[in-house]
Design an enzyme around this catalytic site. Structure first.
Site, mmCIF file in Angstrom:
data_model
loop_
_atom_site.group_PDB
_atom_site.id
_atom_site.type_symbol
_atom_site.label_atom_id
_atom_site.label_comp_id
_atom_site.label_asym_id
_atom_site.label_seq_id
_atom_site.Cartn_x
_atom_site.Cartn_y
_atom_site.Cartn_z
ATOM 1 N N SER A 158 100.880 39.161 51.349
ATOM 2 C CA SER A 158 101.363 40.364 50.744
ATOM 3 C C SER A 158 100.791 40.316 49.109
ATOM 4 O O SER A 158 100.643 41.281 48.598
ATOM 5 C CB SER A 158 102.902 40.271 50.386
ATOM 6 N N GLY A 214 103.924 38.974 54.399
ATOM 7 C CA GLY A 214 104.659 38.141 55.173
ATOM 8 C C GLY A 214 103.743 37.231 56.111
ATOM 9 O O GLY A 214 104.200 36.357 56.987
ATOM 10 N N ASN A 240 103.598 31.880 52.589
ATOM 11 C CA ASN A 240 104.674 32.171 53.528
ATOM 12 C C ASN A 240 104.790 30.993 54.417
ATOM 13 O O ASN A 240 106.003 30.652 55.080
ATOM 14 C CB ASN A 240 104.378 33.277 54.385
ATOM 15 N N ASP A 297 109.150 39.009 40.605
ATOM 16 C CA ASP A 297 109.942 38.274 41.688
ATOM 17 C C ASP A 297 109.434 36.785 41.655
ATOM 18 O O ASP A 297 109.909 35.989 42.708
ATOM 19 C CB ASP A 297 110.124 38.866 43.020
ATOM 20 N N HIS A 331 105.036 37.719 43.647
ATOM 21 C CA HIS A 331 104.205 38.842 43.696
ATOM 22 C C HIS A 331 103.659 39.004 42.332
ATOM 23 O O HIS A 331 104.462 38.902 41.285
ATOM 24 C CB HIS A 331 104.685 39.841 44.379
#
Ligand code: CA
Length: 726
Positions: A551, A580, A610, A701, A704
């Site tokens: 992502s 993801g 991830n 966040d 990202h």
């Protein structure tokens, strides 16, 4: 007696014993079917049919009640058997893969110790059989009626008649024509009772007028377990085809209850006289059903029940022909005098749902498809009517056959020989396994069963679903039908912890690293669409710069859009990021179209964050996933320079556990730089305050990037791109 004489006598007796062993190398007749569930064998206590000939094997020998597959699907199960290894080691993870026939397989090793080997019937591994003196196999799934069989010269021969009978006939012919001076291995492998269940005419009316008992869980609502169960497309209620499964001709008259689109291909293959027999039997029943439906006499549940009866009767009819064939083979062994030195095994590639949980098909780790029948007769060694509860698996077959043949079992085989246990009347030694490992990889395939794996002990079963990161735990003693996962019940907390440890230990023991096992996420529409778009763009070629990742890479099209335009808009750049994704998904994509026709000068790779969001995946395992990606790029894009980024920091501060995992991964992957093709570049500092915290202005966040974050990334990367000639 002098010591010397004693020694000589001892040596002589050892030599004699080994000569006897040689002389007694037993023949092995391995009769193997496809999708035959143990609950449809009377030796396993079937409530729905009788299998007198299979029962002969059990009556003369042993029935194993805890026999499991490693991966409940046709091709993979066969590959596990041939190699004695789990799917991730033999490379045949899913149907549609191609078996690497250069691998070590047990038939090859049996040839080396003097066996004449043959396989006749279903093969289903795409590549031609290796390790057999004789083979004759069905193409793919093969056909029930008038089947074609591939010959050793590559030609196809069509036989008129019923497949199960023809495979039996040809197996018997081979037995009669083989070299009588050699021990033999014969793998007689039936297509039956695989979908679309088409019995021979002699068994059409086997259950006429009989209501076959329904399983208790025919109307399972899938509550109490992972929600992923509800996505299944293998239910008797919703997923049978009007023609293919339910044997109707013509247009689907009740699309609410039946799927349209696949006709009954077996009927299309039949001769006129075969069609006549078929229609004489099925047409009146079909007409009666249609009449009742049109008269509104059947409720939705009645329709499901009717479908169950149609399904189970055709399925059992196919099994009856297998049982007939087994009887003919056993009779021949008796008549020919071969029986006493022949070990006979009956098994099937996995179990099957016979309406349990409302299903047909297999794949799930629930008991009905996890189990495989395993019946074995070994005259004078295994006592008649032996029953064993040892946990055995299809990876044990190869080692067992090799041990029977007096051949060494290679250390690379992961299964174990059952021979000592067979000699001990099915009683396992204290060192026999107490848990099995299972893995299903066929994501996004027919029937919508998600990737999952797990362990089963005598009493408990633990499953893990990576997509939802969910555990399900079953207490098979309290809940043999597996209707309620107890993973979240406080009283089972110690059991859950113990089983999770077992799961990790077994994965480590078998060398399962999911970070390197190619995996699609095609069961998610968002992913599927993005993946297809990338492949479409990549097909156009004309790319100098490729970004590969998750992502954070995909975000160049989001918050990074303007920055991308500014830096890369005029540099023929492509974005191969999907949110993801873990390493295993990138491995899948790069080998399934995402590289298209591109030949970039530079590829920027960042992947792995991830993987740390998965259940505590070991940094070394993730690094192996990154390494595999670099290998794929080296194979497919040998001219492309790689900028391998250290995974960006994440989380609020330098003690964040996921950030620490990324730091550990980076320590491993920085070593992949080779000073030529692969350049390691860590730019994480660009996003960190001096105290190691991350500002939300850079990562809103804490994972990202913001637009400002992308600007910093581009600036830090630019000198390296220029150095590499971009
Ligand atoms: Ca199968």
């Amino acid at each position: 007696m002098s010591t010397c004489t004693r020694l000589l006598l001892l040596l002589a007796s050892v030599a004699l014993a080994s000569a006897n062993l040689q002389a007694k190398q037993p023949n092995i007749l391995f009769i193997f079917s496809d999708d035959h569930a143990p609950q449809a064998i009377s030796a396993y206590g079937s409530k729905i049919n009788k299998t007198p000939n299979l029962d002969r094997i059990a009556k003369d020998g042993a029935v194993f009640v805890n026999s499991f597959c490693a991966n409940s699907i046709c091709g993979p199960s066969r590959a596990c058997i041939l190699t004695g290894k789990h799917s991730h080691k033999n490379g045949f993870l899913r149907n549609g893969n191609r078996f690497d026939g250069t691998q070590t397989t047990f038939p090859k090793l049996m040839q080396n110790v003097g066996y004449e080997t043959a396989v006749i019937g279903k093969w289903h591994l795409s590549s031609d059989p290796t390790g057999f003196d004789h083979w004759e196999v069905l193409p793919g799934q093969g056909s029930y009626y008038n089947p074609d069989l591939i010959q050793m010269d590559g030609s196809r021969k069509r036989y008129e008649g019923y497949c199960t009978d023809i495979i039996t006939d040809n197996s018997l012919s081979w037995l009669k024509a083989r070299d009588p001076n050699k021990p033999f291995l014969l793998m007689c492998q039936h297509k039956a009772p695989h979908r679309n269940w088409s019995p021979p005419p002699r068994h059409y009316d086997l259950f006429q007028g009989v209501e076959v008992p329904e399983p208790e869980t025919l109307f399972d609502d899938y509550s109490g377990r992972s929600d992923l169960l509800k996505e299944n497309e293998m239910s008797i209620r919703d997923h049978f085809y009007w023609g293919h499964d339910m044997k109707f001709h013509g247009e689907n008259l009740f699309p609410k209850h039946f799927r349209s689109g696949i006709r009954n291909g077996e009927y299309a293959r039949m001769t006129d006289s075969q069609k006549q027999l078929w229609d004489d039997y099925y047409a009146p029943q079909n007409q009666a059903f249609i009449r009742k439906m049109n008269a509104g006499e059947l409720s939705d549940d009645d329709v499901t029940r009717w479908k169950y009866q149609r399904y189970i009767k055709t399925y059992l009819g196919c099994i009856q022909a297998v049982d007939d064939g087994v009887g003919r083979m056993l009779d021949y062994l008796d008549e020919s005098g071969l029986a006493e030195n022949t070990v006979v095994i009956y098994s099937s590639d996995q179990g099957f749902y016979l309406g349990e949980h409302g299903w047909y098909d297999k794949r799930w780790m629930f008991e009905e498809s996890l189990k495989m029948p395993f019946l074995i007769r070994w005259p004078d060694v295994i006592d008649p009517k032996t029953e064993s509860a040892a946990l055995i698996q299809n990876i044990d077959y190869g080692p067992t056959f090799l041990d029977l043949a007096g051949a060494d079992v290679p250390a690379e085989m992961q299964g174990r020989s059952m021979v000592p246990m067979l000699r001990n009347q099915g009683k396992p030694s204290a060192t026999w396994r107490d848990a099995i490992y299972y893995a299903y990889y066929e994501n996004a395939a027919v029937h919508a069963v998600p990737v999952h794996d797990g362990v089963r002990t005598e009493r408990y079963k633990l499953m893990f679903f990576p997509r939802s990161r969910e555990w399900n735990l079953f207490d098979l003693e309290e809940d043999p039908m597996e209707m309620q996962s107890v993973h979240d019940q406080p009283s089972y907390a110690p059991i859950l912890a113990g089983m999770q440890k077992r799961y990790r230990d077994l994965r480590q023991f078998y060398g399962v690293n999911s970070a390197v096992i190619p995996e699609t996420r095609g069961d998610l529409e968002r992913w599927r669409t993005r993946d297809a778009t990338i492949s479409k763009n990549a097909k156009k070629g004309n790319v100098d710069l490729a970004f590969i990742g998750d992502s954070i890479t995909q975000g160049w099209e989001g918050r990074g859009k303007q920055v991308w335009e500014k830096h890369y808009g005029s540099r023929n750049a492509i974005n191969l990021g999907i949110g993801g994704d873990r390493t295993e998904h990138v491995i899948w994509r790069l080998t399934h179209g995402n590289l298209g026709k591109i030949k970039p000068k530079v590829a920027v790779v960042m992947i792995g964050t991830n993987n740390t969001g998965h259940f505590d995946q070991d940094p070394q395992e993730v690094a192996a996933g990154v390494q595999r990606i670099l290998e794929i790029l080296a194979e497919r894009l040998p001219e492309t320079k790689i900028v391998l980024h250290g995974i960006f920091p994440r989380g609020p501060n330098s003690l964040d556990l996921k950030r620490l995992n990324n730091v550990a991964i980076n320590q491993h992957i920085r070593r992949f730089a080779d000073g030529d093709r692969v350049h390691y570049l860590e730019v994480g500092d660009q996003f960190l305050a001096p105290d190691g915290t991350i500002s939300k202005a850079i990562m809103p966040d804490l994972l990202h990037l913001s637009t400002e974050g992308y600007e910093r990334w581009a600036k830090a990367l630019e000198p390296k791109l220029q150095e590499l000639g971009l």
